[in-house]
Design a protein around this motif. Structure first.
Motif, PDB file in Angstrom:
ATOM      1  N   LEU A   1       9.185  -0.943  12.825  1.00 53.97           N
ATOM      2  CA  LEU A   1       9.412   0.528  13.082  1.00 53.97           C
ATOM      3  C   LEU A   1      10.177   1.136  11.656  1.00 53.97           C
ATOM      4  N   ASN A   2      11.069   0.431  11.078  1.00 61.17           N
ATOM      5  CA  ASN A   2      11.558   0.989   9.909  1.00 61.17           C
ATOM      6  C   ASN A   2      10.385   1.014   8.849  1.00 61.17           C
ATOM      7  N   LEU A   3       9.429   0.065   8.660  1.00 57.56           N
ATOM      8  CA  LEU A   3       8.127   0.260   7.616  1.00 57.56           C
ATOM      9  C   LEU A   3       7.553   1.360   7.898  1.00 57.56           C
ATOM     10  N   ARG A   4       7.063   1.875   9.214  1.00 57.87           N
ATOM     11  CA  ARG A   4       6.423   2.784   9.803  1.00 57.87           C
ATOM     12  C   ARG A   4       7.191   4.232   9.529  1.00 57.87           C
ATOM     13  N   ALA A   5       8.379   4.130   9.784  1.00 57.48           N
ATOM     14  CA  ALA A   5       9.169   5.207   9.381  1.00 57.48           C
ATOM     15  C   ALA A   5       9.150   5.724   7.975  1.00 57.48           C
ATOM     16  N   MET A   6       9.303   4.558   7.091  1.00 56.33           N
ATOM     17  CA  MET A   6       9.132   4.730   5.626  1.00 56.33           C
ATOM     18  C   MET A   6       7.822   5.456   5.143  1.00 56.33           C
TER      19      MET A   6
ATOM     20  N   LEU B   1       0.813  -1.111  -0.101  1.00 58.77           N
ATOM     21  CA  LEU B   1      -0.144  -0.134   0.061  1.00 58.77           C
ATOM     22  C   LEU B   1       0.831   1.111   0.160  1.00 58.77           C
ATOM     23  N   LEU B   2       1.929   1.155   0.606  1.00 58.77           N
ATOM     24  CA  LEU B   2       2.934   2.379   0.894  1.00 58.77           C
ATOM     25  C   LEU B   2       3.378   2.381  -0.611  1.00 58.77           C
ATOM     26  N   LYS B   3       3.784   1.647  -1.195  1.00 55.48           N
ATOM     27  CA  LYS B   3       4.379   1.734  -2.704  1.00 55.48           C
ATOM     28  C   LYS B   3       3.557   2.367  -3.511  1.00 55.48           C
ATOM     29  N   SER B   4       2.132   2.131  -3.365  1.00 54.59           N
ATOM     30  CA  SER B   4       1.290   2.289  -4.324  1.00 54.59           C
ATOM     31  C   SER B   4       0.494   3.879  -4.313  1.00 54.59           C
ATOM     32  N   GLY B   5       0.928   4.278  -2.937  1.00 60.48           N
ATOM     33  CA  GLY B   5       0.359   5.666  -2.554  1.00 60.48           C
ATOM     34  C   GLY B   5      -1.077   5.580  -1.745  1.00 60.48           C
ATOM     35  N   PHE B   6      -1.518   4.555  -1.206  1.00 59.98           N
ATOM     36  CA  PHE B   6      -2.613   4.210  -0.608  1.00 59.98           C
ATOM     37  C   PHE B   6      -2.119   4.791   0.753  1.00 59.98           C
ATOM     38  N   TYR B   7      -2.092   5.748   1.177  1.00 62.62           N
ATOM     39  CA  TYR B   7      -1.437   6.008   2.647  1.00 62.62           C
ATOM     40  C   TYR B   7      -2.466   5.972   3.662  1.00 62.62           C
ATOM     41  N   LYS B   8      -3.562   6.256   3.322  1.00 59.20           N
ATOM     42  CA  LYS B   8      -4.807   6.128   4.456  1.00 59.20           C
ATOM     43  C   LYS B   8      -4.810   4.712   4.785  1.00 59.20           C
ATOM     44  N   GLU B   9      -5.115   3.708   3.553  1.00 58.74           N
ATOM     45  CA  GLU B   9      -5.156   2.247   3.955  1.00 58.74           C
ATOM     46  C   GLU B   9      -3.910   1.567   4.727  1.00 58.74           C
ATOM     47  N   ALA B  10      -2.710   2.321   4.293  1.00 54.36           N
ATOM     48  CA  ALA B  10      -1.605   1.778   4.657  1.00 54.36           C
ATOM     49  C   ALA B  10      -1.629   2.190   6.365  1.00 54.36           C
ATOM     50  N   PHE B  11      -2.070   3.277   6.603  1.00 57.24           N
ATOM     51  CA  PHE B  11      -2.030   3.665   8.363  1.00 57.24           C
ATOM     52  C   PHE B  11      -3.144   2.658   8.781  1.00 57.24           C
ATOM     53  N   GLU B  12      -4.134   2.336   8.225  1.00 55.30           N
ATOM     54  CA  GLU B  12      -5.247   1.612   8.784  1.00 55.30           C
ATOM     55  C   GLU B  12      -4.591   0.170   9.103  1.00 55.30           C
ATOM     56  N   ALA B  13      -3.890  -0.019   7.936  1.00 59.68           N
ATOM     57  CA  ALA B  13      -3.213  -1.576   7.951  1.00 59.68           C
ATOM     58  C   ALA B  13      -2.277  -1.589   9.310  1.00 59.68           C
ATOM     59  N   VAL B  14      -1.340  -0.391   9.486  1.00 59.98           N
ATOM     60  CA  VAL B  14      -0.565  -0.565  10.541  1.00 59.98           C
ATOM     61  C   VAL B  14      -1.310  -0.604  11.889  1.00 59.98           C
ATOM     62  N   ALA B  15      -2.418  -0.080  11.864  1.00 57.78           N
ATOM     63  CA  ALA B  15      -3.165   0.003  13.358  1.00 57.78           C
ATOM     64  C   ALA B  15      -3.806  -1.529  13.459  1.00 57.78           C
ATOM     65  N   LEU B  16      -3.751  -2.418  12.582  1.00 58.38           N
ATOM     66  CA  LEU B  16      -4.189  -3.803  12.712  1.00 58.38           C
ATOM     67  C   LEU B  16      -2.964  -4.595  13.447  1.00 58.38           C
TER      68      LEU B  16
END
Length: 535
Positions: free
Chosen positions: A148-153, A118-133
């Motif tokens: 932590l490295n992934l969330r930093a990216m 999701l990060l690579k494709s620009g789906f930032y909102k969905e990426a944050f939702e996936a991080v929260a899970l």
């Protein structure tokens, strides 16, 4: 006038760019263009590999968790930088499989994979939702480091996307906090440590490796093509100019060979070419980047590229118009040159007429010059033969000395000391010197038959030195004869004539004192004596 000025400026800029090119980056750019032509072959190879994985997956029953999850992970790895929708499908299957078999570690790994794509494709909102899970409380040390490295990216990407003075700053700070936290958990591996050295502060500039070092390091350390592309792209941000081009070209070539469609290197390379006014090369890169974004399905990257592509296209159109204008200017210059040439032809014809008038005179002068050249050639030939004779005589002396030396050494070796003394006693040094001076005088007088007369013309009549028939040169004349031959060093003259340096000085001083010219110019007059002086 302004238009013509802009054309000239563009022409000069193009010339400067051509001369300022770097052979290494130029050769690498040729490799990159060759690899672009092979891109369909790399994509076919990638699709064949994916097809094999899918076939293997379809043959495994749903009841076997480990082999199915392993193959789904491999499929995701292939799709994650190749096709977005297929990557999402693969990672969703990984999540569903992990939930069905209640595999907590694999579920966390799958959710992190989802964040990545999701990060690579620009789906930032969905990426944050996936991080929260992701349940961070149960993460292992290694997994927390990766999380932590992934969330930093993710924070860094959002910061770059916002690019404003308020929100971007907070995301950037959050990214830096996560990077620091990740670094405190696990010591970075060699590759991470090496790449981090590229971003050392100015105070540690001496420890910062060169771009050429990284170029060789990435190629010599058995990294995968994808690893080389990622590392080279990252490190390129620490360099400028040809160094940055070198690393971005290496990254772009590696992306093409690994059939990576989610790539940023070729886009960054196009931007660098655009800054350097290499618009044709920039267009090739940006067009490839746009095709990659469309193939993969990267929305944010496509938007970035589409904002740059029109600028490059418009500049290319301007260059084409400039080239047309330059052609017209060139035609005008050719016409002007043609007019000048016609004028020059008229003048040339007049000159030809004048030349013909004087042609007969030139022929006569040429005939005279040929006669003089013939005489000079004969004179030169005679002098060469005399000099050769002189050296032959010297060679004969050396040969005689060699024979005496061998006989003497032989007698001494046999203990015949009396015979050795006899051999040495037979060498008449004074006689040999006299013979040498006689030969020297003969050569001097042959080269300069009027030397004595010319020498005496520089002295008062009562001080002139005339030779009788068959008489050798006097020491005084011999000294100045050697000077005329170019032997001007006093010590050398003294050694040749077996005199002391003071004796030579005395002879010179006496003659100069009796000269009818100034003492300072006496030797200059000696040097002016010619081969055929007449009196």
């Amino acid at each position: 006038m302004k238009k013509r000025t802009s054309i000239l400026a563009a022409f000069l800029l193009t010339m400067v760019s051509a001369y300022a090119s770097n052979p290494r980056t130029d050769s690498l750019w040729k490799v990159l263009k060759t690899e672009l032509s092979k891109e369909p072959r790399y994509i076919d190879r990638k699709e064949q590999k994916i097809l094999l994985l899918r076939q293997r997956l379809s043959s495994i029953p749903d009841t076997q968790f480990s082999p199915r999850f392993t193959l789904l992970s491999q499929l995701f790895d292939e799709y994650s930088s190749f096709k977005f929708d297929s990557a999402v499908t693969s990672v969703n299957r990984m999540i569903d499989l992990s939930k069905r078999f209640h595999k907590q570690d694999e579920l966390i790994k799958s959710r992190m994979a989802m964040v990545t794509v999701l990060l690579k494709s620009g789906f930032y909102k969905e990426a944050f939702e996936a991080v929260a899970l992701i349940d961070t409380a149960v993460l292992s040390k290694q997994t927390r480091h990766e999380f932590l490295n992934l969330r930093a990216m993710l924070y860094a990407e959002v910061s770059a996307y916002d690019n404003d003075a308020f929100f971007a700053k907070s995301y950037k700070q959050a990214s830096q906090r996560d990077y620091r936290s990740a670094a405190s958990i696990i010591t970075p591996d060699e590759l991470e440590q090496m790449t981090s050295r590229a971003f050392l502060p100015e105070t540690d500039r001496n420890r910062k490796p060169t771009a050429e070092f990284y170029y060789r390091y990435f190629l010599d350390n058995h990294l995968t093509e994808h690893q080389v592309a990622m590392a080279a792209t990252l490190v390129s941000h620490a360099y400028q100019g040809d160094d940055k081009l070198l690393l971005l070209m290496l990254a772009s070539i590696s992306d093409i060979r690994s059939a990576t469609k989610e790539t940023f290197a070729i886009f960054l390379l196009g931007q660098e070419f655009f800054k350097l006014n290499r618009n044709g090369d920039a267009y090739i890169c940006i067009k490839e980047a746009l095709g990659n974004a469309a193939f993969y399905g990267t929305r944010n990257r496509a938007a970035q590229i589409e904002s740059v592509l029109p600028l490059i296209a418009s500049r290319l159109l301007e260059e084409k118009q400039h080239e047309k204008d330059m052609v017209w200017i060139g035609l005008g210059i050719v016409m002007l040159v043609a007019v000048v040439l016609v004028f020059q032809l008229v003048l040339f014809r007049k000159q030809v007429i004048r030349i013909k008038v004087n042609e007969q005179v030139i022929k006569e002068k040429n005939a005279e010059l040929q006669d003089v050249n013939g005489m000079l050639w004969q004179s030169s030939k005679i002098k060469e033969e005399l000099i050769g004779l002189f050296f032959k005589t010297c060679s004969s002396y050396i040969e005689t000395l060699e024979k005496v030396k061998r006989k003497t050494q032989h007698n001494i070796k046999l203990g015949k000391y009396q015979d050795a003394t006899t051999v040495l006693g037979n060498v008449q040094i004074q006689q040999e010197k006299t013979q040498l001076y006689s030969t020297l005088d003969s050569v001097l007088l042959t080269l300069f038959p009027n030397f004595v007369a010319s020498f005496n013309s520089l002295l008062n009549k009562e001080d002139q030195i005339w030779l009788k028939k068959g008489e050798m040169l006097t020491p005084t004349i011999r000294i100045f004869a050697l000077i005329r031959l170019g032997v001007t060093d006093i010590e050398t003259i003294a050694k040749i004539l077996d005199y002391t340096v003071n004796t030579v000085y005395t002879y010179r001083a006496r003659v100069k004192a009796k000269a009818i010219v100034e003492p300072e110019v006496f030797e200059q007059k000696i040097m002016e004596i010619k081969f055929t002086d007449e009196f």
